[in-house]
Design a protein around this motif. Structure first.
Motif, PDB file in Angstrom:
ATOM      1  N   TYR A   1      39.860 -15.780  -9.659  1.00  0.00           N
ATOM      2  CA  TYR A   1      40.806 -14.620  -9.409  1.00  0.00           C
ATOM      3  C   TYR A   1      39.876 -13.453  -8.658  1.00  0.00           C
ATOM      4  N   ALA A   2      38.574 -13.292  -9.307  1.00  0.00           N
ATOM      5  CA  ALA A   2      37.607 -12.162  -8.415  1.00  0.00           C
ATOM      6  C   ALA A   2      37.622 -12.599  -7.057  1.00  0.00           C
TER       7      ALA A   2
ATOM      8  N   SER B   1      39.863 -10.476  -3.766  1.00  0.00           N
ATOM      9  CA  SER B   1      39.024  -9.540  -3.192  1.00  0.00           C
ATOM     10  C   SER B   1      38.735 -10.028  -1.746  1.00  0.00           C
TER      11      SER B   1
ATOM     12  N   PHE C   1      43.437 -15.041 -13.819  1.00  0.00           N
ATOM     13  CA  PHE C   1      42.582 -13.992 -14.327  1.00  0.00           C
ATOM     14  C   PHE C   1      41.694 -14.610 -15.687  1.00  0.00           C
ATOM     15  N   ALA C   2      42.656 -14.957 -16.697  1.00  0.00           N
ATOM     16  CA  ALA C   2      42.244 -15.469 -17.757  1.00  0.00           C
ATOM     17  C   ALA C   2      41.423 -16.702 -17.641  1.00  0.00           C
TER      18      ALA C   2
ATOM     19  N   ALA D   1      36.349  -6.813  -8.385  1.00  0.00           N
ATOM     20  CA  ALA D   1      36.157  -8.118  -8.372  1.00  0.00           C
ATOM     21  C   ALA D   1      34.998  -8.392  -9.454  1.00  0.00           C
ATOM     22  N   TYR D   2      34.094  -7.668  -9.528  1.00  0.00           N
ATOM     23  CA  TYR D   2      32.910  -7.972 -10.398  1.00  0.00           C
ATOM     24  C   TYR D   2      33.117  -8.120 -11.618  1.00  0.00           C
ATOM     25  N   TYR D   3      34.019  -6.704 -12.004  1.00  0.00           N
ATOM     26  CA  TYR D   3      34.666  -6.492 -13.199  1.00  0.00           C
ATOM     27  C   TYR D   3      35.406  -7.860 -13.803  1.00  0.00           C
ATOM     28  N   SER D   4      36.040  -8.243 -12.692  1.00  0.00           N
ATOM     29  CA  SER D   4      37.038  -9.602 -13.375  1.00  0.00           C
ATOM     30  C   SER D   4      36.227 -10.686 -13.469  1.00  0.00           C
ATOM     31  N   HIS D   5      35.036 -10.873 -12.849  1.00  0.00           N
ATOM     32  CA  HIS D   5      34.232 -12.006 -13.047  1.00  0.00           C
ATOM     33  C   HIS D   5      33.422 -11.686 -14.352  1.00  0.00           C
TER      34      HIS D   5
ATOM     35  N   PRO E   1      38.575 -16.898 -13.983  1.00  0.00           N
ATOM     36  CA  PRO E   1      38.203 -15.450 -13.584  1.00  0.00           C
ATOM     37  C   PRO E   1      37.287 -15.335 -12.234  1.00  0.00           C
ATOM     38  N   ALA E   2      36.453 -16.455 -11.976  1.00  0.00           N
ATOM     39  CA  ALA E   2      35.921 -16.289 -10.759  1.00  0.00           C
ATOM     40  C   ALA E   2      36.622 -16.721  -9.401  1.00  0.00           C
TER      41      ALA E   2
ATOM     42  N   GLY F   1      36.707 -11.015 -17.310  1.00  0.00           N
ATOM     43  CA  GLY F   1      37.727 -11.983 -17.099  1.00  0.00           C
ATOM     44  C   GLY F   1      38.212 -12.845 -18.412  1.00  0.00           C
TER      45      GLY F   1
ATOM     46  N   ARG G   1      27.532 -12.048  -7.752  1.00  0.00           N
ATOM     47  CA  ARG G   1      28.178 -10.930  -7.146  1.00  0.00           C
ATOM     48  C   ARG G   1      28.582 -11.684  -5.999  1.00  0.00           C
TER      49      ARG G   1
END
Lengths: 384, 512
Positions: A84-85, A89, A77-78, B84-88, A81-82, B91, A159
């Motif tokens: 993780y996201a 998902s 996550f840290a 996911a968009y929040y995380s991106h 992040p991309a 993050g 997105r």
């Protein structure tokens, strides 16, 4: 502290790629033996007392071990992040299966022996088995899908969109990878039981581990040959500058069948990783009834590290390749967080990880020795 | 299913899993410290009843802890799976406290909790005591880092928007850690956990005393609980007031909605003790007001105004309008990163970019928004007034009740007169669920009051959600409810069993 950054951005990304490997390997070795021991549980223990011996070998330590996974999640996550996201998902239902299995474990360990009924206990035994099997399988399947490439892409605001469901993930190659993972962790768990359990439980674990090691060896080799003969592989054609601000859309990526083996040409030393992933199970399958239980456990740990390392080096510099829109693939140059965040996280890791390793070592020292049936029977309150 | 059902389902899933998780967290926070205190007394005095207390409450702590861990894993993963968009988008900042929580706190508590249960025969008394404290410290540090992460959602300091990476990035970790909202939330939340732990110990001890069982054990446990509980209950209210003050500095709309205060009142603003919020007509009926009180709580002054909803909506309206050029410039920059004019425009209006994003609910390109849509988006910044108004009042009423109850118990304990006071004991027993209810309502106020934002002023919730099929979320939501409920039932069943079994008096303890 945050103003002085003695390391440039590109190096930080590489360091965090290595640390990602360290965390995943730490998870696979530490929590891996818990998962594997849970997979072996119904087979090494026939009576309730025997199963309690098996459970109590991991009982005091699995909670700490599982933090490797939590930390892995937090660190991705840290630092990425991309990744993780997109991965959490994109693999939505698979991740939820893993979550459900992981939720079963804490309560399974804690609740199982708190009621006397045989039905109650055998139900929890099978739930614990499931809790070990499902994450092992799904993690392997996910790795297989990464090697094949996952159909996803980004719009200009980054997105994500995906074009796959749970059942698309369960394709033949990915299932082989899933089985590699199951066989590997089952072996690792069995080696742990052979080291920490007592009597029949340890003996059964030791003899079963030879068969699971054989399966690990064969399946890993099959996956390797399959990978070499498949059309999987991508290559960065342009963009993706190592020191640039991370933007997954700032590059062009082209299909390049066989590219996943190219790194072993560039860096011959990297061949040691798949080598370890093959030699370790070979040793474990061949060596009969060895006395050096610690050495055999370490051997299986080295094998686990070899398999995880093989995964990382094969994909390098990719983290999550896209099969439908290759240029949207996440690589280590364009999926990281900012230089400042990577630097702060590096400081935190350098500071705390040695402390964690130190007290974990102390805890294992305090708990040294085998878990015996006599001890478990005599202490129903302070054991599971 | 449409996008709005995806959003609703995702929000429900987050709310339900978070509220479930928080059924177990406060007890972990409180009981870990209480158990460590009891074991400290055992080590200092050597009296075995204190060891029995440590073991008995420790067993219950362990059953509860397992559920806290189980439901916590979901929380760590859910940002990625469902947001996911929040995380991106955040993050780079939000992930940092979560990762440090794992490294610094969760490893500590999870590694030592095994030794706490399995190490009685393997450790010296002092070593075992140290392990108990390390578990307690780990749990509490864990809360610190999680609330730093949560505090940043309420007051996103130490970060800026980077158009090249299309996300928020960290500018100062110091500001994130010492965020006043995070700090006041941490102490408020931890104190609430201590109240919960104290109530748990007090209620069960009261039950033992009422039944005439384990009196020696129960009296001592109750004494520890009322002393610790009184201190915690006082601090939870005082620090809650601090939370209110900091919220008014950073989330004025949350305060206005909690008070159902539609218009700015002349300073110092009164506090509405009772009223019936009417969201449709944007007014509050049957108000009973205490003069000055809100002004004092929210502004610590008698001359500053507390702004009302209408006035705050007008400000939001201005910020949306100011944010539109920023969004337009961002689009130009994403198409051509060398567009220096667009970069300058974005820099100038970057602080209002999030407000322009509110329009994305109604129109793909905020520059095309009609005045009516801008008006609608401005009113979207008002959270659910009814929920906030009532949740807040119930929580505060319970907070004061806890002070009275623990104060009463403390007074009885100093007179060594707990046993005879059956009225007190019954009230103490039946108050058991209240701290949980108060804590859950507190989260409703904090997080429902943050809406429509995922990150206050930066990222609207409806944009933060993962672009996954609503049917997948419906499946997982149903799975969670079923699964968690089953586990919670099993958990309560086990707790009941071990409470009924009662403490096992140990034989005189030999030297370890």
């Amino acid at each position: 502290m945050e103003h002085a950054m003695p390391i440039d951005f590109a190096t930080l990304k590489v360091v965090w790629w290595l640390l990602l490997g360290v965390l995943l390997t730490g998870f696979a070795i530490m929590d891996g033996f818990d998962l594997g021991a849970a997979i072996m549980l119904p087979f090494v223990g026939r009576t309730d007392a025997e199963r309690r011996v098996a459970i109590n070998t991991v009982g005091p330590v699995w909670e700490g071990n599982q933090v490797w996974l939590i930390l892995g999640g937090g660190a991705i996550f840290a630092a990425w992040p991309a990744l993780y996201a997109a991965s959490f998902s994109g693999f939505y239902l698979a991740m939820l299966l893993v979550l459900a299995a992981l939720i079963l474990r804490p309560v399974g360990f804690k609740f199982r022996s708190k009621m006397p009924g045989p039905t109650w206990r055998s139900t929890w035994d099978w739930l614990l088995f499931t809790g070990g099997l499902v994450p092992s399988l799904v993690f392997g399947v996910a790795m297989g899908n990464l090697l094949e490439g996952v159909p996803f892409g980004f719009d200009s605001e980054l997105r994500a969109h995906y074009e796959f469901g749970l059942f698309d993930l369960l394709n033949p190659f990915a299932l082989v990878c899933g089985l590699v993972s199951v066989a590997m962790l089952a072996t690792h768990g069995a080696r742990y039981l052979a080291l920490k359990a007592d009597g029949l439980v340890a003996a059964r674990a030791a003899s079963l581990s030879r068969w699971t090691a054989l399966a690990w060896l064969v399946l890993f080799a099959v996956a390797g040959v399959w990978l070499a003969r498949s059309g999987f592989g991508l290559r960065i054609a342009s963009g993706a500058l190592s020191g640039a601000a991370p933007d997954p859309l700032a590059k062009t990526v082209l299909p390049d069948p066989g590219a996943w083996l190219a790194n072993y040409q560039h860096w011959p030393l990297a061949r040691l990783l798949p080598g370890a992933g093959l030699v370790a199970p070979l040793v474990l399958a061949l060596v009969p009834r060895a006395r050096a239980q610690v050495a055999l456990f370490l051997c299986s740990a080295v094998g686990v590290a070899g398999v995880i390392g093989t995964m990382g080096v094969s994909l390098f510099p990719f983290l999550m390749p896209s099969s439908s829109e290759p240029s949207s693939s996440l690589t280590l140059w364009d999926a990281s967080s900012s230089a400042r965040t990577l630097w702060i996280m590096l400081l935190a890791t350098v500071l705390f990880l040695p402390i964690v390793l130190a007290y974990t070592t102390w805890v294992y020292r305090v708990l040294r020795g085998r878990v015996t049936a006599a001890h478990v029977e005599a202490n129903p309150d302070s054991t599971y | 299913m449409s996008d709005s059902s995806l959003l609703e389902l995702s929000r429900w899933q987050f709310a339900i899993t978070a509220l479930y998780h928080f059924l177990f967290v406060p007890l972990t926070l409180g009981l870990s410290v209480l158990v460590a205190i009891m074991e400290s007394v055992f080590v200092m005095t050597g009296r075995t009843v204190w060891r029995d207390m440590t073991r008995f409450w420790g067993t219950l702590f362990g059953i509860n802890f397992a559920m806290g861990v189980a439901t916590g894993i979901t929380m760590e993963f859910q940002f990625g799976t469902n947001w996911a968009y929040y995380s991106h988008y955040v993050g780079d900042i939000f992930g940092v406290p979560l990762a440090i929580e794992g490294l610094m706190a969760f490893f500590l508590e999870a590694t030592f909790i095994g030794l706490f249960f399995f190490g009685w025969d393997r450790l010296s008394r002092v070593q075992h005591l140290a392990v108990a404290w390390l578990v307690a410290i780990g749990s509490n540090l864990s809360a610190l880092w999680i609330l730093i992460a949560n505090g940043w959602m309420q007051n996103p300091v130490g970060a800026h928007f980077n158009p090249d990476t299309m996300r928020m990035e960290l500018t100062s970790i110091g500001e994130v850690i010492f965020n006043p909202v995070a700090q006041s939330k941490f102490v408020h939340t931890v104190s609430a956990g201590y109240v919960t732990g104290a109530m748990f110990v007090l209620s069960i001890s009261a039950w033992f005393i009422l039944k005439g069982r384990h009196l020696e054990f129960a009296r001592r446990s109750a004494t520890v609980a009322v002393s610790f509980g009184l201190a915690a209950a006082l601090s939870v209210v005082v620090l809650g007031d601090e939370s209110g003050y900091t919220a008014n500095q950073h989330q004025k709309m949350k305060i206005a909605a909690m008070e159902s205060m539609w218009h700015t009142e002349p300073a110092p603003a009164p506090f509405v003790v009772f009223g019936v919020p009417d969201v449709k007509n944007r007014t509050t009926h049957a108000e009973v007001k205490v003069p000055w009180m809100l002004g004092l709580i929210a502004t610590r002054s008698t001359d500053q105004e507390v702004q009302g909803i209408y006035e705050l909506v007008a400000i939001a309206h201005e910020r949306i309008v100011a944010g539109i050029p920023a969004y337009t410039a961002l689009r130009a920059l994403r198409a051509d990163s060398h567009n220096t004019a667009a970069r300058a425009t974005l820099e100038a209006h970057a602080s209002d970019l999030g407000y322009a994003l509110l329009l994305r609910r109604y129109v793909a390109d905020p520059a095309m928004a009609t005045p009516a849509q801008i008006d609608q988006a401005a009113w979207d910044t008002v959270p659910s007034v009814g929920w906030l108004f009532w949740s807040f009042r119930l929580m505060v009423a319970m907070g004061f009740f806890f002070i009275l109850l623990f104060g009463w118990g403390f007074w009885l304990a100093t007179r060594r007169d707990c046993d005879g006071q059956r009225g007190f004991l019954r009230i103490a027993l039946w108050s058991l669920p209240l701290p949980w209810l108060a804590a859950e309502l507190g989260w409703v106020v904090a997080e429902h009051g943050r809406q429509p934002w995922a990150i206050e002023g930066v990222l609207p919730t409806f944009l933060a959600v993962s672009p996954i099929p609503a049917s997948s979320v419906a499946t997982s939501l149903a799975g969670f409810v079923l699964f968690y409920t089953t586990l919670a039932v099993v958990d309560v069943m086990l707790l009941r069993k071990y409470i009924r079994l009662g403490p096992k008096p140990s034989a005189a303890v030999g030297e370890p």
